[in-house]
Design a protein around this motif. Structure first.
Motif, PDB file in Angstrom:
ATOM      1  N   UNK A   8       0.854  -1.192   0.000  1.00 45.91           N
ATOM      2  CA  UNK A   8       0.000   0.000   0.000  1.00 45.91           C
ATOM      3  C   UNK A   8       0.883   1.234   0.000  1.00 45.91           C
ATOM      4  N   UNK A   9       0.464   2.238  -0.755  1.00 45.50           N
ATOM      5  CA  UNK A   9       1.126   3.540  -0.742  1.00 45.50           C
ATOM      6  C   UNK A   9       0.495   4.382   0.361  1.00 45.50           C
ATOM      7  N   UNK A  10       1.324   4.916   1.242  1.00 47.84           N
ATOM      8  CA  UNK A  10       0.810   5.690   2.369  1.00 47.84           C
ATOM      9  C   UNK A  10       1.559   7.014   2.474  1.00 47.84           C
ATOM     10  N   UNK A  11       1.055   7.909   3.323  1.00 47.97           N
ATOM     11  CA  UNK A  11       1.731   9.167   3.588  1.00 47.97           C
ATOM     12  C   UNK A  11       2.859   8.945   4.591  1.00 47.97           C
ATOM     13  N   UNK A  12       3.881   9.785   4.513  1.00 46.83           N
ATOM     14  CA  UNK A  12       5.007   9.640   5.439  1.00 46.83           C
ATOM     15  C   UNK A  12       4.545   9.740   6.892  1.00 46.83           C
ATOM     16  N   UNK A  13       3.545  10.567   7.126  1.00 43.34           N
ATOM     17  CA  UNK A  13       3.050  10.765   8.485  1.00 43.34           C
ATOM     18  C   UNK A  13       2.339   9.529   9.036  1.00 43.34           C
ATOM     19  N   UNK A  14       2.010   8.572   8.156  1.00 40.80           N
ATOM     20  CA  UNK A  14       1.273   7.379   8.581  1.00 40.80           C
ATOM     21  C   UNK A  14       2.179   6.172   8.861  1.00 40.80           C
ATOM     22  N   UNK A  15       3.472   6.313   8.610  1.00 43.87           N
ATOM     23  CA  UNK A  15       4.367   5.166   8.698  1.00 43.87           C
ATOM     24  C   UNK A  15       4.331   4.517  10.081  1.00 43.87           C
ATOM     25  N   UNK A  16       4.475   5.312  11.131  1.00 45.43           N
ATOM     26  CA  UNK A  16       4.483   4.758  12.491  1.00 45.43           C
ATOM     27  C   UNK A  16       3.167   4.072  12.825  1.00 45.43           C
ATOM     28  N   UNK A  17       2.070   4.665  12.384  1.00 42.51           N
ATOM     29  CA  UNK A  17       0.747   4.085  12.650  1.00 42.51           C
ATOM     30  C   UNK A  17       0.609   2.709  12.009  1.00 42.51           C
ATOM     31  N   UNK A  18       1.066   2.578  10.758  1.00 38.48           N
ATOM     32  CA  UNK A  18       0.955   1.295  10.065  1.00 38.48           C
ATOM     33  C   UNK A  18       1.895   0.256  10.683  1.00 38.48           C
TER      34      UNK A  18
END
Length: 295
Positions: A237-247
Motif C-alpha cells: 500500500x502507498x501511504x503518507x510519510x506521516x502514517x508510517x508509524x501508525x501502520x
C-alpha cells in the motif's frame, strides 16, 4: 562424463564460534553447499564474515565440522588452502606494484612453477578483462577493476572452492553487472560462496542460498522455494510519510521504500488485510526481511 567438480560438496555441521567478548558469532550452523553459486545473505554483523573466515582457515571454530569432498576443512588446513580461492572484503596490495607483477608474485606463493606462471597470469588477466591495464598499479584501479583483480588472484591454482565476501559493496551499477557476469561464469564448475547483505547479488546469481542472522541459519534452500513460502502473503500500500508509524503499530510491516517520494509498504498477512492493501508478488527482499523479523 562426471568430474571431480560435479561431485564436490561443502558440508557444514553444527559450526559454532563465540568470541572472547561473549558475542556468539555462529550458533550451530549446518549447511550443504553444492557446486555452483551459493548466496549467504544476512545483515552486517550476522556472522557471515566469521563463517567465511573459518572456512578460509583464517580462524578456529569452537565446535562443529566442515568437509570439502574428503578434506576436513577445520583440521587439514594445508589441503584446504591448496584448493581455495578467497576474496575478502578488503585485501592488501603493494601500492606501486603493477597488476601483472602482483599476480605473478601471488602465483609464486601459490607454488606455480616459473615455466607455467607467465601463461597462467596472462590467462587470468585476460579472463577478468584487465589485460590492457596489466602494467598499471593495482592501487590506481577503480573499485570494479580492483574487485576483478581480486577474482583473478582467487582463481590462481584452479581452486575448487571460492569464497567472496561482500564483493559488490561500493560498486556502481555498471561495475556490479560486469562483476555479476564474471562470477556467474566462474560458478558453473566450482563451489562459489557469495557472502553479502545485498539481496540483488543473490537474486541475480545464486541457485541456492541461506539467510543468516545472529549467527543462526534462518533459511537454507533454493530462492524459488523461499518465494513459494511467501506466495499470497505479501500485501502492499502507498501511504503518507506521516502514517508510517501508525501502520507499523497495526500491521506486520516487513519493508518500506520510497517511490516518487511516497512510502510504499509491504506487510505479511495470511489473509487480505483490506484497508486499501493490494496483493503483491513476493520478492527475495520480502523473504529476507520477514525471516529477519521472525528470528
Amino acid at each position: 562424463m562426471i568430474t571431480i567438480h560435479d561431485l564436490m560438496q561443502l558440508t557444514i555441521r553444527n559450526l559454532s564460534k563465540t568470541y572472547s567478548n561473549g558475542v556468539q558469532a555462529l550458533q550451530d550452523v549446518s549447511l550443504d553447499i553444492p557446486t555452483g553459486m551459493y548466496g549467504l545473505l544476512g545483515p552486517n554483523g550476522a556472522g557471515k564474515s566469521t563463517l567465511m573466515r573459518t572456512l578460509a582457515t583464517l580462524q578456529e571454530a569452537d565446535s562443529g565440522t566442515a568437509t570439502l569432498g574428503d578434506i576436513n576443512v577445520l583440521q587439514d588446513k594445508d589441503a584446504v588452502r591448496r584448493v581455495l580461492g578467497y576474496l575478502p572484503q578488503e585485501f592488501g596490495i603493494y601500492p606501486r606494484i603493477s597488476a601483472v607483477d602482483m599476480l605473478d608474485h601471488l602465483a609464486t606463493l601459490k607454488g606455480i612453477a616459473g615455466s607455467q606462471r607467465k601463461e597462467v597470469v596472462s590467462a587470468l588477466l585476460q579472463r577478468v578483462n584487465l589485460w590492457e591495464h596489466r602494467k598499471k598499479a593495482v592501487s590506481s584501479y577503480s573499485g570494479g577493476m580492483r574487485q576483478r583483480f581480486g577474482i583473478a588472484q582467487a582463481l590462481i591454482g584452479d581452486p575448487k572452492l571460492i569464497i567472496v565476501d561482500e564483493p559488490t559493496a561500493g560498486l556502481d551499477p555498471g561495475e556490479r553487472n560486469r562483476f555479476y557476469n564474471l562470477l556467474s561464469e566462474i560458478g558453473e564448475n566450482v563451489i562459489v560462496i557469495l557472502s553479502t547483505h545485498i539481496v540483488d547479488d543473490v537474486k541475480e546469481l545464486c541457485s541456492n542460498m541461506a539467510i543468516i542472522n545472529g549467527g543462526r541459519v534462518l533459511f537454507a534452500g533454493a530462492p524459488e522455494a523461499a518465494l513459494l513460502e511467501m506466495e499470497g502473503k505479501i500485501w502492499e500500500k502507498s501511504i503518507a510519510k506521516s502514517e508510517v508509524d501508525e501502520y507499523h503499530s497495526q500491521y506486520k510491516v516487513i519493508s518500506s521504500k520510497l517511490v516518487a517520494g511516497k512510502p510504499i509498504i509491504h506487510i505479511l498477512s495470511d489473509e487480505n488485510p483490506g484497508n486499501g492493501f493490494r496483493a503483491a508478488a513476493a520478492g527475495l527482499e520480502d523473504v529476507f526481511f520477514s525471516k529477519i523479523m521472525a528470528a
